[in-house]
Design a protein around this motif. Structure first.
Motif, PDB file in Angstrom:
ATOM      1  N   ALA A   1      56.550 -36.949  26.238  1.00 27.74           N
ATOM      2  CA  ALA A   1      57.256 -35.851  26.872  1.00 27.74           C
ATOM      3  C   ALA A   1      57.479 -34.951  26.249  1.00 27.74           C
ATOM      4  CB  ALA A   1      58.921 -36.125  27.726  1.00 27.74           C
ATOM      5  N   GLU A   2      57.766 -34.082  25.133  1.00 28.73           N
ATOM      6  CA  GLU A   2      57.219 -33.407  24.479  1.00 28.73           C
ATOM      7  C   GLU A   2      56.044 -32.463  24.063  1.00 28.73           C
ATOM      8  OE1 GLU A   2      58.993 -31.959  19.683  1.00 28.73           O
ATOM      9  OE2 GLU A   2      59.041 -34.036  20.256  1.00 28.73           O
ATOM     10  N   ALA A   3      55.134 -34.166  23.448  1.00 23.82           N
ATOM     11  CA  ALA A   3      53.802 -33.071  23.932  1.00 23.82           C
ATOM     12  C   ALA A   3      52.975 -33.004  24.949  1.00 23.82           C
ATOM     13  CB  ALA A   3      52.865 -34.926  23.296  1.00 23.82           C
ATOM     14  N   LEU A   4      53.495 -33.561  26.408  1.00 26.12           N
ATOM     15  CA  LEU A   4      53.085 -33.170  27.829  1.00 26.12           C
ATOM     16  C   LEU A   4      53.845 -32.488  27.887  1.00 26.12           C
ATOM     17  CD1 LEU A   4      52.760 -36.122  29.645  1.00 26.12           C
ATOM     18  CD2 LEU A   4      51.628 -34.572  28.720  1.00 26.12           C
ATOM     19  N   THR A   5      55.772 -31.676  27.472  1.00 25.23           N
ATOM     20  CA  THR A   5      55.657 -30.297  27.660  1.00 25.23           C
ATOM     21  C   THR A   5      54.576 -29.246  26.406  1.00 25.23           C
ATOM     22  OG1 THR A   5      57.780 -31.290  28.065  1.00 25.23           O
ATOM     23  CG2 THR A   5      58.000 -28.919  27.188  1.00 25.23           C
ATOM     24  N   LEU A   6      54.273 -29.812  25.120  1.00 24.38           N
ATOM     25  CA  LEU A   6      53.835 -28.581  24.409  1.00 24.38           C
ATOM     26  C   LEU A   6      52.355 -27.879  25.736  1.00 24.38           C
ATOM     27  CD1 LEU A   6      53.517 -29.896  20.908  1.00 24.38           C
ATOM     28  CD2 LEU A   6      54.304 -27.912  22.321  1.00 24.38           C
ATOM     29  N   PHE A   7      52.127 -28.666  26.153  1.00 23.04           N
ATOM     30  CA  PHE A   7      50.470 -28.665  27.284  1.00 23.04           C
ATOM     31  C   PHE A   7      50.989 -27.849  28.298  1.00 23.04           C
ATOM     32  CE2 PHE A   7      48.017 -30.273  30.775  1.00 23.04           C
ATOM     33  CZ  PHE A   7      46.687 -28.784  30.214  1.00 23.04           C
ATOM     34  N   ARG A   8      51.933 -28.397  29.041  1.00 15.16           N
ATOM     35  CA  ARG A   8      52.618 -27.534  29.989  1.00 15.16           C
ATOM     36  C   ARG A   8      52.922 -26.375  29.868  1.00 15.16           C
ATOM     37  NH1 ARG A   8      57.684 -29.162  33.672  1.00 15.16           N
ATOM     38  NH2 ARG A   8      58.870 -28.887  31.831  1.00 15.16           N
ATOM     39  N   ASN A   9      53.780 -25.288  28.759  1.00 16.92           N
ATOM     40  CA  ASN A   9      54.016 -24.385  29.011  1.00 16.92           C
ATOM     41  C   ASN A   9      52.574 -23.716  28.177  1.00 16.92           C
ATOM     42  OD1 ASN A   9      56.997 -25.320  28.434  1.00 16.92           O
ATOM     43  ND2 ASN A   9      56.997 -25.419  26.473  1.00 16.92           N
ATOM     44  N   TRP A  10      51.892 -24.042  27.356  1.00 19.30           N
ATOM     45  CA  TRP A  10      50.821 -23.237  27.103  1.00 19.30           C
ATOM     46  C   TRP A  10      49.784 -22.866  28.233  1.00 19.30           C
ATOM     47  CZ3 TRP A  10      45.594 -25.778  26.960  1.00 19.30           C
ATOM     48  CH2 TRP A  10      44.803 -24.939  26.220  1.00 19.30           C
ATOM     49  N   ALA A  11      49.484 -23.821  29.299  1.00 13.01           N
ATOM     50  CA  ALA A  11      48.771 -24.391  30.334  1.00 13.01           C
ATOM     51  C   ALA A  11      49.620 -23.188  31.972  1.00 13.01           C
ATOM     52  CB  ALA A  11      48.878 -25.436  31.479  1.00 13.01           C
ATOM     53  N   THR A  12      50.766 -23.155  31.558  1.00 14.81           N
ATOM     54  CA  THR A  12      51.461 -22.268  32.416  1.00 14.81           C
ATOM     55  C   THR A  12      51.891 -20.637  31.329  1.00 14.81           C
ATOM     56  OG1 THR A  12      53.621 -22.760  31.469  1.00 14.81           O
ATOM     57  CG2 THR A  12      52.948 -23.655  33.262  1.00 14.81           C
TER      58      THR A  12
END
Length: 101
Positions: A87-98
């Motif tokens: 979840a932490e790794a996917l959150t990094l992607f989400r924060n960067w993508a948005t």
């Protein structure tokens, strides 16, 4: 997008928005296990709004089981992480993508 939106729901919506009849046939999003144990993530950025953007390499090592590594290379977002850090790794992607480019 709201940070309160559930992470998996956000990823599903993001993926659906990228699907154009072609993009999804190129591999798109891959989540797999590692044998150390842990997780790996690859997200194809070609033909998305993030194409050509760089994610500054992040390397967090808290312990042998609690770690996250993320970077971009060749129009792909990559992450590898410990067993409990998906979840932490996917959150990094989400924060960067948005974030604004």
């Amino acid at each position: 997008m709201s940070d309160s939106e559930p992470l998996l729901g956000w990823l599903q919506n993001w993926y659906a928005q990228q699907c154009d009849g072609d993009w999804e046939h190129e591999g798109a999003v891959k989540i797999a296990t590692l044998d150390n144990p842990g997780w790996s993530i690859e997200i194809d950025l070609e033909k998305t709004e993030m194409e050509g953007r760089e994610f500054p390499r992040r390397d967090v090592h808290r312990s042998p089981r609690d770690w996250v590594r993320a970077w971009t290379a060749e129009n792909t977002f990559h992450a590898a992480c410990g067993l409990g850090n998906l979840a932490e790794a996917l959150t990094l992607f989400r924060n960067w993508a948005t974030a604004d480019a």
